[in-house]
Design a protein around this motif. Structure first.
Motif, PDB file in Angstrom:
ATOM      1  N   ALA A  76       0.843  -1.194   0.000  1.00 19.49           N
ATOM      2  CA  ALA A  76       0.000   0.000   0.000  1.00 19.49           C
ATOM      3  C   ALA A  76       0.876   1.242   0.000  1.00 19.49           C
ATOM      4  CB  ALA A  76      -0.918   0.013   1.221  1.00 19.49           C
ATOM      5  N   PHE A 130       3.869   5.303  -5.892  1.00 14.20           N
ATOM      6  CA  PHE A 130       2.889   4.519  -6.647  1.00 14.20           C
ATOM      7  C   PHE A 130       3.554   3.672  -7.729  1.00 14.20           C
ATOM      8  CE2 PHE A 130      -0.335   7.379  -4.795  1.00 14.20           C
ATOM      9  CZ  PHE A 130      -1.287   6.433  -4.448  1.00 14.20           C
ATOM     10  N   ASP A 145      -5.826  -0.290  -1.715  1.00 12.33           N
ATOM     11  CA  ASP A 145      -6.007   1.093  -2.168  1.00 12.33           C
ATOM     12  C   ASP A 145      -7.199   1.703  -1.457  1.00 12.33           C
ATOM     13  OD1 ASP A 145      -6.379   3.475  -3.478  1.00 12.33           O
ATOM     14  OD2 ASP A 145      -6.513   2.625  -5.485  1.00 12.33           O
TER      15      ASP A 145
END
Length: 212
Positions: A76, A130, A145
């Motif tokens: 994450a 990301f 997410d």
């Protein structure tokens, strides 16, 4: 196909989370009441596990995964609170989690994630974070997410069930907006219970990603 959040899923999340998250207090806000000349109440999610509402959505996600948690690796991206919530949940469920954080994340948050036992990778900025997450996803990691997961939004929506129970006279509710997960869950819950209620999404000055 996009999965819309259902009110029934939020009530199910509340049952799932019962006893696993804090039922945070609702208190009067006298200074705001004085300023606005109408009653104002505050929902103290800063007293939630990990210090934010994020625990609700993350725990709902992990509880829904049940026995699959230990069979997967998770990744994450977080600027702070989301990463802490995932690390807290990972410790509870014994999950293999990697949190990728931008250099701008508070040092206390980076330290806390590592202290809880999750792997931490610090990248130069959010875009690089990301990109690293995408690389790990290509290697088989499951991406968590908080901006695009109905289970997380439904978990966040449970705070609204408490809020309206404590203050049934609510007419307007202001919800902080980052990625929009809390707003989606809260709005779904409150509109189902009280259709005439007005929901306002509010953003931090200088971080108006939803508006943009």
């Amino acid at each position: 196909m996009t999965k819309l959040i259902e009110f029934s899923a939020i009530t199910e999340a509340a049952e799932r989370l019962n006893g696993k998250v804090i039922r945070t207090a609702t208190i009067p806000g006298p200074k705001l009441t004085e300023k606005l000349q109408r009653p104002v109440f505050l929902k103290l999610e800063n007293t939630q596990l990990g210090g934010s509402f994020k625990a609700r959505g993350v725990l709902n996600k992990f509880l829904s995964l049940a026995g699959d948690v230990k069979d997967k690796r998770f990744v994450a991206v977080s600027g702070g609170n989301f990463g802490i919530a995932i690390a807290e949940a990972a410790k509870i469920f014994g999950a293999d989690v990697t949190i990728i954080m931008p250099k701008s994340a508070p040092a206390t948050a980076v330290y806390r994630v590592g202290e809880l036992g999750s792997s931490v990778i610090v990248e130069s900025d959010v875009h690089a974070a990301f990109e690293r997450a995408k690389t790990l996803a290509d290697q088989g990691y499951v991406v968590i997410d908080d901006c695009n997961d109905s289970l997380i939004a439904e978990g966040h929506g449970t705070l609204a069930l408490e809020f309206i129970a404590d203050c049934p006279e609510l007419t307007d509710v202001l919800v902080a907006v980052g990625g929009g997960g809390m707003l989606a869950g809260v709005a779904t819950a409150l509109k189902a219970i009280k259709p005439e209620i007005r929901i306002w999404g509010v953003e931090t000055s200088g971080a108006s990603s939803m508006h943009q």
